[in-house]
Design an enzyme around this catalytic site. Structure first.
Site, PDB file in Angstrom:
ATOM      1  N   ASP A 186      20.187  41.851  26.227  1.00 50.77           N
ATOM      2  CA  ASP A 186      18.815  42.012  26.718  1.00 50.77           C
ATOM      3  C   ASP A 186      18.772  42.048  28.244  1.00 50.77           C
ATOM      4  O   ASP A 186      17.959  42.760  28.846  1.00 50.77           O
ATOM      5  CB  ASP A 186      17.956  40.860  26.191  1.00 50.77           C
ATOM      6  CG  ASP A 186      16.514  41.275  25.940  1.00 50.77           C
ATOM      7  OD1 ASP A 186      16.164  42.420  26.250  1.00 50.77           O
ATOM      8  OD2 ASP A 186      15.739  40.443  25.430  1.00 50.77           O
TER       9      ASP A 186
ATOM     10  N   LYS B  33       8.667  36.562  24.303  1.00 47.51           N
ATOM     11  CA  LYS B  33       9.739  36.092  25.180  1.00 47.51           C
ATOM     12  C   LYS B  33       9.150  35.486  26.452  1.00 47.51           C
ATOM     13  O   LYS B  33       8.440  36.166  27.191  1.00 47.51           O
ATOM     14  CB  LYS B  33      10.668  37.251  25.555  1.00 47.51           C
ATOM     15  CG  LYS B  33      11.345  37.930  24.373  1.00 47.51           C
ATOM     16  CD  LYS B  33      12.138  39.148  24.829  1.00 47.51           C
ATOM     17  CE  LYS B  33      12.783  39.867  23.652  1.00 47.51           C
ATOM     18  NZ  LYS B  33      13.513  41.086  24.086  1.00 47.51           N
TER      19      LYS B  33
ATOM     20  N   LYS C 132      16.194  36.205  31.166  1.00 54.77           N
ATOM     21  CA  LYS C 132      16.640  37.534  31.612  1.00 54.77           C
ATOM     22  C   LYS C 132      15.523  38.283  32.334  1.00 54.77           C
ATOM     23  O   LYS C 132      15.788  39.140  33.182  1.00 54.77           O
ATOM     24  CB  LYS C 132      17.182  38.338  30.435  1.00 54.77           C
ATOM     25  CG  LYS C 132      16.216  38.544  29.276  1.00 54.77           C
ATOM     26  CD  LYS C 132      15.321  39.776  29.406  1.00 54.77           C
ATOM     27  CE  LYS C 132      14.349  39.862  28.262  1.00 54.77           C
ATOM     28  NZ  LYS C 132      13.431  41.028  28.382  1.00 54.77           N
TER      29      LYS C 132
ATOM     30  N   ASN D 189       9.514  44.343  33.781  1.00 55.58           N
ATOM     31  CA  ASN D 189       9.947  43.321  34.730  1.00 55.58           C
ATOM     32  C   ASN D 189      10.742  43.937  35.874  1.00 55.58           C
ATOM     33  O   ASN D 189      10.522  43.615  37.042  1.00 55.58           O
ATOM     34  CB  ASN D 189      10.773  42.260  33.997  1.00 55.58           C
ATOM     35  CG  ASN D 189       9.917  41.373  33.120  1.00 55.58           C
ATOM     36  OD1 ASN D 189       9.258  40.460  33.577  1.00 55.58           O
ATOM     37  ND2 ASN D 189       9.917  41.670  31.816  1.00 55.58           N
TER      38      ASN D 189
END
Length: 331
Positions: A240, A104, A187, A252
Protein backbone atom coordinates in the site's frame (compact mmCIF):
# COMPACT_ATOMS: atom_id res chain seq x y z
CA UNK A 1 -20.83 -21.04 12.67
CA UNK A 2 -21.79 -17.92 10.73
CA UNK A 3 -24.83 -18.31 8.50
CA UNK A 4 -24.68 -17.91 4.73
CA UNK A 5 -24.55 -14.29 3.61
CA UNK A 6 -26.50 -12.93 0.66
CA UNK A 7 -27.08 -9.36 1.92
CA UNK A 8 -24.44 -6.77 2.87
CA UNK A 9 -24.72 -3.28 4.37
CA UNK A 10 -22.11 -0.70 3.36
CA UNK A 11 -21.75 2.37 5.58
CA UNK A 12 -20.42 5.11 3.32
CA UNK A 13 -21.31 5.87 -0.29
CA UNK A 14 -17.98 7.53 -1.06
CA UNK A 15 -15.62 6.25 -3.73
CA UNK A 16 -14.28 3.32 -1.72
CA UNK A 17 -17.63 2.17 -0.39
CA UNK A 18 -19.16 2.49 -3.84
CA UNK A 19 -16.28 0.62 -5.47
CA UNK A 20 -16.69 -2.27 -3.03
CA UNK A 21 -20.42 -2.20 -3.71
CA UNK A 22 -19.97 -2.37 -7.48
CA UNK A 23 -17.64 -5.34 -7.04
CA UNK A 24 -19.87 -7.18 -4.54
CA UNK A 25 -22.91 -6.53 -6.74
CA UNK A 26 -21.17 -8.41 -9.57
CA UNK A 27 -20.74 -11.31 -7.15
CA UNK A 28 -24.51 -11.42 -6.69
CA UNK A 29 -24.95 -9.89 -3.24
CA UNK A 30 -27.91 -7.69 -2.31
CA UNK A 31 -26.64 -4.36 -1.01
CA UNK A 32 -27.83 -1.58 1.24
CA UNK A 33 -25.85 1.67 1.35
CA UNK A 34 -25.95 4.29 4.07
CA UNK A 35 -24.87 7.82 3.19
CA UNK A 36 -25.82 11.28 4.41
CA UNK A 37 -25.64 12.87 0.97
CA UNK A 38 -29.11 12.78 -0.67
CA UNK A 39 -27.63 13.02 -4.18
CA UNK A 40 -25.42 9.99 -3.53
CA UNK A 41 -28.36 8.03 -2.10
CA UNK A 42 -30.53 8.85 -5.11
CA UNK A 43 -27.84 7.86 -7.60
CA UNK A 44 -27.20 4.55 -5.85
CA UNK A 45 -30.92 3.76 -5.77
CA UNK A 46 -30.99 4.15 -9.55
CA UNK A 47 -28.19 1.59 -9.87
CA UNK A 48 -25.51 4.04 -11.03
CA UNK A 49 -22.45 5.07 -9.07
CA UNK A 50 -21.97 8.83 -8.53
CA UNK A 51 -18.30 8.89 -9.54
CA UNK A 52 -17.44 6.82 -12.65
CA UNK A 53 -20.88 6.32 -14.25
CA UNK A 54 -20.68 2.56 -13.82
CA UNK A 55 -23.80 0.46 -13.37
CA UNK A 56 -24.44 -2.04 -10.60
CA UNK A 57 -25.11 -5.60 -11.66
CA UNK A 58 -28.08 -5.53 -9.28
CA UNK A 59 -29.63 -2.26 -8.12
CA UNK A 60 -28.70 -1.62 -4.47
CA UNK A 61 -30.89 -0.10 -1.83
CA UNK A 62 -29.69 3.15 -0.27
CA UNK A 63 -30.80 5.25 2.67
CA UNK A 64 -29.86 8.14 4.92
CA UNK A 65 -31.57 6.39 7.85
CA UNK A 66 -28.84 4.55 9.71
CA UNK A 67 -31.09 2.13 11.61
CA UNK A 68 -32.64 1.00 8.33
CA UNK A 69 -29.22 0.21 6.90
CA UNK A 70 -28.06 -1.65 10.01
CA UNK A 71 -31.19 -3.83 10.12
CA UNK A 72 -30.70 -4.93 6.51
CA UNK A 73 -27.81 -7.33 7.11
CA UNK A 74 -25.68 -9.02 9.75
CA UNK A 75 -22.56 -8.21 7.69
CA UNK A 76 -21.65 -4.53 7.78
CA UNK A 77 -18.78 -2.96 5.84
CA UNK A 78 -17.55 0.35 7.28
CA UNK A 79 -16.18 2.58 4.50
CA UNK A 80 -16.57 5.95 6.21
CA UNK A 81 -13.98 8.69 6.74
CA UNK A 82 -12.21 7.75 9.96
CA UNK A 83 -12.95 10.98 11.77
CA UNK A 84 -16.74 10.55 11.49
CA UNK A 85 -16.97 6.85 12.44
CA UNK A 86 -17.49 7.47 16.16
CA UNK A 87 -20.15 10.10 15.47
CA UNK A 88 -22.04 7.76 13.13
CA UNK A 89 -21.89 4.66 15.33
CA UNK A 90 -22.07 6.04 18.87
CA UNK A 91 -25.86 6.18 19.25
CA UNK A 92 -26.52 2.75 17.73
CA UNK A 93 -27.23 -0.45 19.58
CA UNK A 94 -25.17 -2.92 17.56
CA UNK A 95 -25.14 -6.51 18.78
CA UNK A 96 -24.19 -9.78 17.13
CA UNK A 97 -23.09 -8.15 13.88
CA UNK A 98 -20.04 -8.99 11.80
CA UNK A 99 -18.26 -5.72 10.98
CA UNK A 100 -15.53 -5.31 8.39
CA UNK A 101 -13.56 -2.06 8.58
CA UNK A 102 -12.43 -0.87 5.16
CA UNK A 103 -11.41 2.59 6.44
CA UNK A 104 -7.76 3.58 6.84
CA UNK A 105 -6.53 6.02 9.45
CA UNK A 106 -6.26 6.88 13.13
CA UNK A 107 -8.78 8.86 15.15
CA UNK A 108 -7.53 12.31 16.12
CA UNK A 109 -7.61 12.82 19.88
CA UNK A 110 -7.76 9.18 20.94
CA UNK A 111 -5.19 7.96 18.36
CA UNK A 112 -7.28 4.77 18.13
CA UNK A 113 -7.42 2.41 15.19
CA UNK A 114 -10.80 1.94 13.50
CA UNK A 115 -11.31 -1.55 14.93
CA UNK A 116 -10.74 -0.15 18.42
CA UNK A 117 -13.43 2.48 17.87
CA UNK A 118 -15.85 -0.16 16.57
CA UNK A 119 -15.15 -2.57 19.42
CA UNK A 120 -15.65 0.22 21.94
CA UNK A 121 -19.07 1.11 20.53
CA UNK A 122 -20.44 -2.21 19.28
CA UNK A 123 -21.29 -4.81 21.92
CA UNK A 124 -20.77 -8.49 21.08
CA UNK A 125 -19.84 -7.76 17.47
CA UNK A 126 -17.05 -9.51 15.60
CA UNK A 127 -14.69 -6.99 14.01
CA UNK A 128 -12.38 -7.55 11.05
CA UNK A 129 -10.11 -5.36 8.93
CA UNK A 130 -9.75 -5.17 5.14
CA UNK A 131 -6.73 -3.29 3.81
CA UNK A 132 -4.11 -3.27 1.08
CA UNK A 133 -3.12 -1.56 -2.20
CA UNK A 134 -6.50 -0.96 -3.81
CA UNK A 135 -7.48 2.27 -5.53
CA UNK A 136 -11.25 2.61 -5.59
CA UNK A 137 -11.60 3.33 -9.31
CA UNK A 138 -9.65 0.24 -10.34
CA UNK A 139 -11.66 -1.99 -7.99
CA UNK A 140 -14.87 -0.45 -9.36
CA UNK A 141 -13.80 -1.32 -12.91
CA UNK A 142 -12.91 -4.89 -11.99
CA UNK A 143 -9.14 -4.58 -12.41
CA UNK A 144 -7.05 -7.11 -10.41
CA UNK A 145 -5.76 -6.37 -6.92
CA UNK A 146 -4.72 -8.19 -3.75
CA UNK A 147 -5.67 -7.22 -0.21
CA UNK A 148 -5.42 -8.51 3.37
CA UNK A 149 -8.29 -9.48 5.64
CA UNK A 150 -7.35 -9.58 9.33
CA UNK A 151 -9.18 -10.84 12.39
CA UNK A 152 -8.99 -13.10 15.42
CA UNK A 153 -11.93 -15.45 14.78
CA UNK A 154 -10.38 -17.71 12.14
CA UNK A 155 -13.58 -19.53 11.20
CA UNK A 156 -15.48 -16.31 10.52
CA UNK A 157 -12.37 -14.82 8.89
CA UNK A 158 -12.38 -17.58 6.29
CA UNK A 159 -16.10 -17.11 5.68
CA UNK A 160 -15.66 -13.38 5.10
CA UNK A 161 -12.77 -14.14 2.75
CA UNK A 162 -15.15 -16.25 0.66
CA UNK A 163 -17.54 -13.27 0.45
CA UNK A 164 -14.87 -10.96 -0.98
CA UNK A 165 -12.39 -13.23 -2.78
CA UNK A 166 -12.30 -13.70 -6.55
CA UNK A 167 -9.78 -13.87 -9.37
CA UNK A 168 -9.75 -10.04 -9.56
CA UNK A 169 -9.92 -9.37 -5.81
CA UNK A 170 -7.53 -11.75 -4.10
CA UNK A 171 -7.88 -11.87 -0.32
CA UNK A 172 -5.03 -13.00 1.91
CA UNK A 173 -5.58 -13.71 5.60
CA UNK A 174 -3.84 -12.39 8.71
CA UNK A 175 -4.40 -12.54 12.45
CA UNK A 176 -2.48 -9.26 12.94
CA UNK A 177 -5.26 -6.68 13.03
CA UNK A 178 -2.96 -4.13 14.68
CA UNK A 179 -0.29 -4.35 11.99
CA UNK A 180 -2.72 -4.43 9.07
CA UNK A 181 -4.55 -1.34 10.32
CA UNK A 182 -1.41 0.61 11.19
CA UNK A 183 0.16 -0.16 7.82
CA UNK A 184 -2.89 1.24 6.06
CA UNK A 185 -2.95 4.34 8.25
CA UNK A 186 0.73 5.24 8.51
CA UNK A 187 1.48 4.86 4.79
CA UNK A 188 -0.78 7.86 4.06
CA UNK A 189 1.56 10.13 6.03
CA UNK A 190 4.60 8.88 4.12
CA UNK A 191 2.69 9.33 0.85
CA UNK A 192 2.16 13.01 1.71
CA UNK A 193 5.91 13.31 2.30
CA UNK A 194 6.62 11.75 -1.11
CA UNK A 195 4.15 14.14 -2.72
CA UNK A 196 5.82 17.12 -1.09
CA UNK A 197 9.19 15.89 -2.34
CA UNK A 198 7.84 15.51 -5.87
CA UNK A 199 6.21 18.93 -5.68
CA UNK A 200 9.54 20.45 -4.69
CA UNK A 201 11.14 18.80 -7.72
CA UNK A 202 13.47 16.56 -5.71
CA UNK A 203 13.22 13.72 -8.22
CA UNK A 204 12.99 9.94 -8.31
CA UNK A 205 16.00 9.26 -6.07
CA UNK A 206 14.49 11.27 -3.23
CA UNK A 207 11.12 9.53 -3.60
CA UNK A 208 12.72 6.08 -3.46
CA UNK A 209 14.66 7.11 -0.36
CA UNK A 210 11.53 8.44 1.33
CA UNK A 211 9.59 5.25 0.60
CA UNK A 212 12.39 3.10 2.01
CA UNK A 213 13.07 5.18 5.09
CA UNK A 214 9.33 5.74 5.47
CA UNK A 215 8.85 1.98 5.62
CA UNK A 216 11.51 1.78 8.34
CA UNK A 217 9.58 4.45 10.24
CA UNK A 218 6.28 2.56 9.78
CA UNK A 219 7.90 -0.63 11.10
CA UNK A 220 9.36 1.24 14.07
CA UNK A 221 6.04 2.85 15.01
CA UNK A 222 3.87 -0.13 14.15
CA UNK A 223 5.90 -2.73 16.01
CA UNK A 224 6.08 -0.46 19.06
CA UNK A 225 2.26 -0.36 19.05
CA UNK A 226 1.92 -4.14 18.88
CA UNK A 227 1.97 -4.95 15.18
CA UNK A 228 4.08 -7.81 13.82
CA UNK A 229 7.13 -6.59 11.92
CA UNK A 230 6.54 -8.96 9.01
CA UNK A 231 3.05 -7.50 8.44
CA UNK A 232 4.55 -4.17 7.40
CA UNK A 233 6.50 -5.86 4.60
CA UNK A 234 3.27 -7.29 3.16
CA UNK A 235 0.34 -5.98 1.16
CA UNK A 236 -1.10 -3.72 3.86
CA UNK A 237 2.32 -2.18 4.54
CA UNK A 238 4.88 -2.07 1.76
CA UNK A 239 2.34 -2.82 -0.96
CA UNK A 240 0.00 0.00 0.00
CA UNK A 241 2.92 2.33 0.70
CA UNK A 242 4.39 1.92 -2.78
CA UNK A 243 1.01 2.40 -4.46
CA UNK A 244 0.00 5.46 -2.46
CA UNK A 245 3.41 7.13 -2.63
CA UNK A 246 3.96 6.83 -6.37
CA UNK A 247 0.64 7.15 -8.19
CA UNK A 248 -0.99 10.35 -9.40
CA UNK A 249 -4.31 8.71 -8.43
CA UNK A 250 -3.34 8.89 -4.76
CA UNK A 251 -5.12 11.72 -2.98
CA UNK A 252 -2.51 11.76 -0.17
CA UNK A 253 0.41 11.99 -2.59
CA UNK A 254 -1.48 14.60 -4.64
CA UNK A 255 -2.19 16.61 -1.50
CA UNK A 256 1.52 16.59 -0.65
CA UNK A 257 2.47 17.45 -4.24
CA UNK A 258 0.26 20.54 -4.16
CA UNK A 259 1.81 21.62 -0.86
CA UNK A 260 5.26 21.18 -2.39
CA UNK A 261 4.14 23.32 -5.33
CA UNK A 262 3.35 26.15 -2.92
CA UNK A 263 -0.39 25.78 -2.31
CA UNK A 264 -1.74 26.17 1.22
CA UNK A 265 -3.36 23.26 3.04
CA UNK A 266 -6.78 24.79 2.41
CA UNK A 267 -6.07 25.36 -1.29
CA UNK A 268 -4.80 21.80 -1.71
CA UNK A 269 -7.91 20.36 -0.02
CA UNK A 270 -10.18 22.47 -2.21
CA UNK A 271 -8.35 21.28 -5.30
CA UNK A 272 -8.68 17.59 -4.36
CA UNK A 273 -12.28 17.77 -3.09
CA UNK A 274 -11.93 14.43 -1.29
CA UNK A 275 -11.04 13.36 2.25
CA UNK A 276 -7.26 13.22 2.72
CA UNK A 277 -6.91 10.75 5.58
CA UNK A 278 -3.17 11.34 6.05
CA UNK A 279 -3.80 14.99 6.88
CA UNK A 280 -5.64 13.94 10.05
CA UNK A 281 -3.69 10.75 10.77
CA UNK A 282 -0.43 12.69 11.03
CA UNK A 283 -1.84 14.48 14.10
CA UNK A 284 -2.45 11.15 15.84
CA UNK A 285 0.98 9.89 14.77
CA UNK A 286 2.69 12.95 16.21
CA UNK A 287 0.88 12.48 19.54
CA UNK A 288 1.62 8.75 19.72
CA UNK A 289 5.29 8.98 18.80
CA UNK A 290 5.94 11.75 21.31
CA UNK A 291 4.13 9.91 24.10
CA UNK A 292 6.01 6.67 23.39
CA UNK A 293 9.33 8.33 22.51
CA UNK A 294 9.44 6.80 19.01
CA UNK A 295 11.77 8.38 16.45
CA UNK A 296 9.65 9.42 13.42
CA UNK A 297 11.40 12.25 11.55
CA UNK A 298 9.47 11.92 8.28
CA UNK A 299 6.08 11.94 10.00
CA UNK A 300 7.16 14.88 12.14
CA UNK A 301 8.24 16.75 9.02
CA UNK A 302 4.81 16.19 7.46
CA UNK A 303 3.21 17.44 10.68
CA UNK A 304 5.29 20.62 10.48
CA UNK A 305 4.10 21.33 6.94
CA UNK A 306 0.45 20.30 7.34
CA UNK A 307 -0.36 21.41 10.89
CA UNK A 308 2.26 24.00 11.83
CA UNK A 309 2.21 25.48 8.29
CA UNK A 310 6.01 25.70 8.09
CA UNK A 311 7.49 26.11 4.60
CA UNK A 312 8.02 22.76 2.81
CA UNK A 313 11.42 23.96 1.61
CA UNK A 314 12.58 24.73 5.15
CA UNK A 315 11.21 21.47 6.55
CA UNK A 316 12.84 19.45 3.77
CA UNK A 317 16.18 21.17 4.33
CA UNK A 318 16.08 20.44 8.07
CA UNK A 319 15.18 16.81 7.35
CA UNK A 320 18.14 16.46 4.99
CA UNK A 321 20.53 18.09 7.46
CA UNK A 322 19.92 15.52 10.22
CA UNK A 323 23.06 13.68 11.40
CA UNK A 324 23.69 10.42 9.52
CA UNK A 325 22.21 7.30 11.10
CA UNK A 326 22.77 3.56 10.91
CA UNK A 327 20.48 2.07 8.29
CA UNK A 328 19.44 -0.78 10.58
CA UNK A 329 18.99 0.01 14.23
CA UNK A 330 20.37 -3.29 15.52
CA UNK A 331 23.85 -2.64 14.02
Amino acid sequence: MWKTVNKITILGGGRWGTALGLYLSKKGFELMFFDRNPAVVESLRKGKDPYWELEFAKNPRATSVLDEAIEFSDLIVVALPVQVIREVLQNLVLKDKVIVSASKGLEVGSSKRVSQIIEELCIDCKTFVLSGPSFAEEVAKGLPCAVVLAGKDLETLRQIRDVFHSEVFRVYLSEDMVGVELGGALKNVIAIACGISDGLGFGDNARASLITRGLAEIVRIGSSLGGNRETFYGLSGLGDLVLTSTSSKSRNRTFGFLLGQGLSVEEAENRIKQVVEGKETVKAVKKLTEELNIYAPISWAVYQVVVEKISPELVARNLLLRPPQREFEYL
